[in-house]
Motif scaffolding. Sequence first.
Motif, PDB file in Angstrom:
ATOM      1  N   GLU A  50       0.865  -1.184   0.000  1.00 21.96           N
ATOM      2  CA  GLU A  50       0.000   0.000   0.000  1.00 21.96           C
ATOM      3  C   GLU A  50       0.903   1.237   0.000  1.00 21.96           C
ATOM      4  OE1 GLU A  50      -2.923  -0.259   3.128  1.00 21.96           O
ATOM      5  OE2 GLU A  50      -3.199   1.912   3.236  1.00 21.96           O
ATOM      6  N   HIS A  51       0.448   2.331  -0.576  1.00 22.16           N
ATOM      7  CA  HIS A  51       1.246   3.557  -0.504  1.00 22.16           C
ATOM      8  C   HIS A  51       0.334   4.767  -0.413  1.00 22.16           C
ATOM      9  CE1 HIS A  51       1.268   5.452  -4.680  1.00 22.16           C
ATOM     10  NE2 HIS A  51       0.475   4.430  -4.809  1.00 22.16           N
ATOM     11  N   TYR A  52       0.947   5.931  -0.254  1.00 24.78           N
ATOM     12  CA  TYR A  52       0.220   7.188  -0.073  1.00 24.78           C
ATOM     13  C   TYR A  52       0.426   8.010  -1.346  1.00 24.78           C
ATOM     14  CZ  TYR A  52      -0.947  11.572   2.537  1.00 24.78           C
ATOM     15  OH  TYR A  52      -1.499  12.754   3.000  1.00 24.78           O
ATOM     16  N   GLY A  54       0.848  10.584  -4.094  1.00 27.02           N
ATOM     17  CA  GLY A  54       1.176  12.010  -3.924  1.00 27.02           C
ATOM     18  C   GLY A  54       2.367  12.156  -2.999  1.00 27.02           C
ATOM     19  N   MET A  55       2.223  11.719  -1.756  1.00 26.57           N
ATOM     20  CA  MET A  55       3.342  11.827  -0.821  1.00 26.57           C
ATOM     21  C   MET A  55       4.479  10.895  -1.223  1.00 26.57           C
ATOM     22  SD  MET A  55       3.651  11.415   3.319  1.00 26.57           S
ATOM     23  CE  MET A  55       5.282  11.221   4.045  1.00 26.57           C
ATOM     24  N   LYS A  58       6.526  12.523  -3.879  1.00 30.07           N
ATOM     25  CA  LYS A  58       7.171  13.700  -3.295  1.00 30.07           C
ATOM     26  C   LYS A  58       8.362  13.295  -2.422  1.00 30.07           C
ATOM     27  CE  LYS A  58       5.706  17.730  -0.553  1.00 30.07           C
ATOM     28  NZ  LYS A  58       4.566  18.301   0.205  1.00 30.07           N
ATOM     29  N   TRP A 122       3.690   0.490   2.800  1.00 30.94           N
ATOM     30  CA  TRP A 122       3.445  -0.482   3.873  1.00 30.94           C
ATOM     31  C   TRP A 122       3.206  -1.844   3.243  1.00 30.94           C
ATOM     32  CZ3 TRP A 122       1.161   4.279   3.388  1.00 30.94           C
ATOM     33  CH2 TRP A 122       1.615   5.230   4.295  1.00 30.94           C
ATOM     34  N   TRP A 133       0.581  -7.475   8.767  1.00 30.75           N
ATOM     35  CA  TRP A 133       1.382  -6.308   8.382  1.00 30.75           C
ATOM     36  C   TRP A 133       2.827  -6.561   8.759  1.00 30.75           C
ATOM     37  CZ3 TRP A 133      -0.478  -2.843   5.192  1.00 30.75           C
ATOM     38  CH2 TRP A 133      -1.862  -2.674   5.095  1.00 30.75           C
TER      39      TRP A 133
ATOM     40  N   VAL B   5      -6.509  11.313   6.724  1.00 33.57           N
ATOM     41  CA  VAL B   5      -6.330  10.101   5.908  1.00 33.57           C
ATOM     42  C   VAL B   5      -5.527   9.074   6.701  1.00 33.57           C
ATOM     43  CG1 VAL B   5      -6.611  11.159   3.644  1.00 33.57           C
ATOM     44  CG2 VAL B   5      -4.368  11.126   4.674  1.00 33.57           C
ATOM     45  N   TYR B   6      -5.872   7.821   6.475  1.00 35.25           N
ATOM     46  CA  TYR B   6      -5.272   6.736   7.255  1.00 35.25           C
ATOM     47  C   TYR B   6      -4.743   5.659   6.321  1.00 35.25           C
ATOM     48  CZ  TYR B   6      -8.525   8.972  10.514  1.00 35.25           C
ATOM     49  OH  TYR B   6      -9.218   9.893  11.259  1.00 35.25           O
ATOM     50  N   PHE B   7      -3.628   5.036   6.737  1.00 33.19           N
ATOM     51  CA  PHE B   7      -3.055   3.963   5.926  1.00 33.19           C
ATOM     52  C   PHE B   7      -2.732   2.733   6.767  1.00 33.19           C
ATOM     53  CE2 PHE B   7      -2.231   7.828   3.590  1.00 33.19           C
ATOM     54  CZ  PHE B   7      -2.630   7.474   2.313  1.00 33.19           C
ATOM     55  N   ALA B   8      -2.645   1.602   6.068  1.00 32.09           N
ATOM     56  CA  ALA B   8      -2.226   0.302   6.641  1.00 32.09           C
ATOM     57  C   ALA B   8      -3.111  -0.070   7.846  1.00 32.09           C
ATOM     58  CB  ALA B   8      -0.741   0.314   6.947  1.00 32.09           C
ATOM     59  N   TRP B   9      -2.503  -0.566   8.947  1.00 32.91           N
ATOM     60  CA  TRP B   9      -3.381  -1.015  10.041  1.00 32.91           C
ATOM     61  C   TRP B   9      -4.090   0.122  10.759  1.00 32.91           C
ATOM     62  CZ3 TRP B   9      -1.867   1.037  14.572  1.00 32.91           C
ATOM     63  CH2 TRP B   9      -0.507   1.153  14.867  1.00 32.91           C
ATOM     64  N   ARG B  11      -5.628   2.504   9.140  1.00 27.14           N
ATOM     65  CA  ARG B  11      -6.862   2.552   8.330  1.00 27.14           C
ATOM     66  C   ARG B  11      -7.812   1.424   8.724  1.00 27.14           C
ATOM     67  NH1 ARG B  11      -7.483  -0.564   4.382  1.00 27.14           N
ATOM     68  NH2 ARG B  11      -5.271  -0.817   3.927  1.00 27.14           N
ATOM     69  N   GLU B  12      -7.247   0.222   8.891  1.00 30.05           N
ATOM     70  CA  GLU B  12      -8.093  -0.929   9.232  1.00 30.05           C
ATOM     71  C   GLU B  12      -8.749  -0.766  10.607  1.00 30.05           C
ATOM     72  OE1 GLU B  12      -5.880  -4.405   6.603  1.00 30.05           O
ATOM     73  OE2 GLU B  12      -5.477  -4.308   8.747  1.00 30.05           O
ATOM     74  N   ALA B  55       1.906  12.743   8.803  1.00 28.83           N
ATOM     75  CA  ALA B  55       2.300  13.669   7.734  1.00 28.83           C
ATOM     76  C   ALA B  55       1.266  14.783   7.654  1.00 28.83           C
ATOM     77  CB  ALA B  55       2.399  12.947   6.400  1.00 28.83           C
ATOM     78  N   ASP B  57      -0.012  17.608   5.029  1.00 27.22           N
ATOM     79  CA  ASP B  57       0.061  17.960   3.608  1.00 27.22           C
ATOM     80  C   ASP B  57       1.221  17.240   2.911  1.00 27.22           C
ATOM     81  OD1 ASP B  57      -2.226  19.470   3.851  1.00 27.22           O
ATOM     82  OD2 ASP B  57      -1.111  21.253   4.441  1.00 27.22           O
ATOM     83  N   GLN B  58       1.325  15.949   3.220  1.00 26.88           N
ATOM     84  CA  GLN B  58       2.247  15.021   2.551  1.00 26.88           C
ATOM     85  C   GLN B  58       3.723  15.232   2.900  1.00 26.88           C
ATOM     86  OE1 GLN B  58       1.124  14.780  -1.607  1.00 26.88           O
ATOM     87  NE2 GLN B  58      -0.880  13.984  -1.085  1.00 26.88           N
ATOM     88  N   GLU B  72      -4.539  18.523   4.986  1.00 26.34           N
ATOM     89  CA  GLU B  72      -4.638  17.071   5.074  1.00 26.34           C
ATOM     90  C   GLU B  72      -3.642  16.547   6.117  1.00 26.34           C
ATOM     91  OE1 GLU B  72      -5.211  14.621   1.358  1.00 26.34           O
ATOM     92  OE2 GLU B  72      -3.152  14.028   1.808  1.00 26.34           O
ATOM     93  N   ALA B  74      -2.255  12.987   7.760  1.00 29.76           N
ATOM     94  CA  ALA B  74      -2.258  11.531   7.541  1.00 29.76           C
ATOM     95  C   ALA B  74      -1.637  10.817   8.739  1.00 29.76           C
ATOM     96  CB  ALA B  74      -1.471  11.198   6.280  1.00 29.76           C
ATOM     97  N   PHE B  76      -0.295   6.941  10.008  1.00 33.93           N
ATOM     98  CA  PHE B  76       0.063   5.610   9.506  1.00 33.93           C
ATOM     99  C   PHE B  76       1.141   4.990  10.383  1.00 33.93           C
ATOM    100  CE2 PHE B  76       1.748   9.086   6.766  1.00 33.93           C
ATOM    101  CZ  PHE B  76       3.089   9.028   7.093  1.00 33.93           C
TER     102      PHE B  76
END
Lengths: 147, 82
Positions: A50-52, A54-55, A58, A122, A133, B5-9, B11-12, B55, B57-58, B72, B74, B76
């Motif tokens: 999985e990735h983000y 845009g970021m 960058k 990830w 994970w 925004v959320y990623f990986a676990w 997000r889950e 993060a 704004d990235q 934004e 994030a 993770f």
Amino acid sequence: MKISVQAEPFDYGALSNAFAQGHTHVGAVVTFCGIVRDDDLGGLSTMEIEHYPGMTEKAIRAHAKTAKDRFSLAEVLVIHRYGSLKPGEMIMMVATAAPHRNDAFKGAEFLMDYLKSRAPFWKKEIVNGEPRWVDAKPEDEDALSRW
Amino acid sequence: MIELVYFAWVRERIGEARESHETNAKTVHDLIEELKQKEERYAVTFSDLSAIRVAIDQDLVDMDSSIENAKEVAFFPPMTGG
């Protein structure tokens, strides 16, 4: 600099070959590719990355720029895949070109260390049908301190 | 209003990839405390902040960074690229 974050496979041989062509002030090219490894005696069926969006681009661009300036690299290439991959498939590649080999090797290592723990990817492994994970390793974080 | 925004676990555990959030928080840390008060799933996700990266704004930032101009934010786990 060429940066690509993509789901599709890439042709490591063709890209490495193209990368090494057309320079007159480059004496060294280093290429590296990372491969999905099964540590579980055949239990790993899939690795999901999985990735983000845009970021990711960058962050990779920023680290590639740092590597380029710090190690006087003439050219840098980074390709990193995301999505569903099988053991044996190539996940990513890095290529560096420099006048001298020491900088090309160091630049590639620097980039690899930063991609490992500072680019927003990830990994999730599906082992014997169970998703898990992949945890970041303390030694990956320690690796950054040498730079 | 900011986008979370959320990623990986992360997000889950939170159960969604993205949401809009009205906040009075000044820093990332304040924002996390605000979310933890909101619902149990946030309290569970953010129980160990050593396992969370942020993060704005990235760009990767620290927990005490200001979110005042953030569009934004994030959340993770530590990254596992390469």
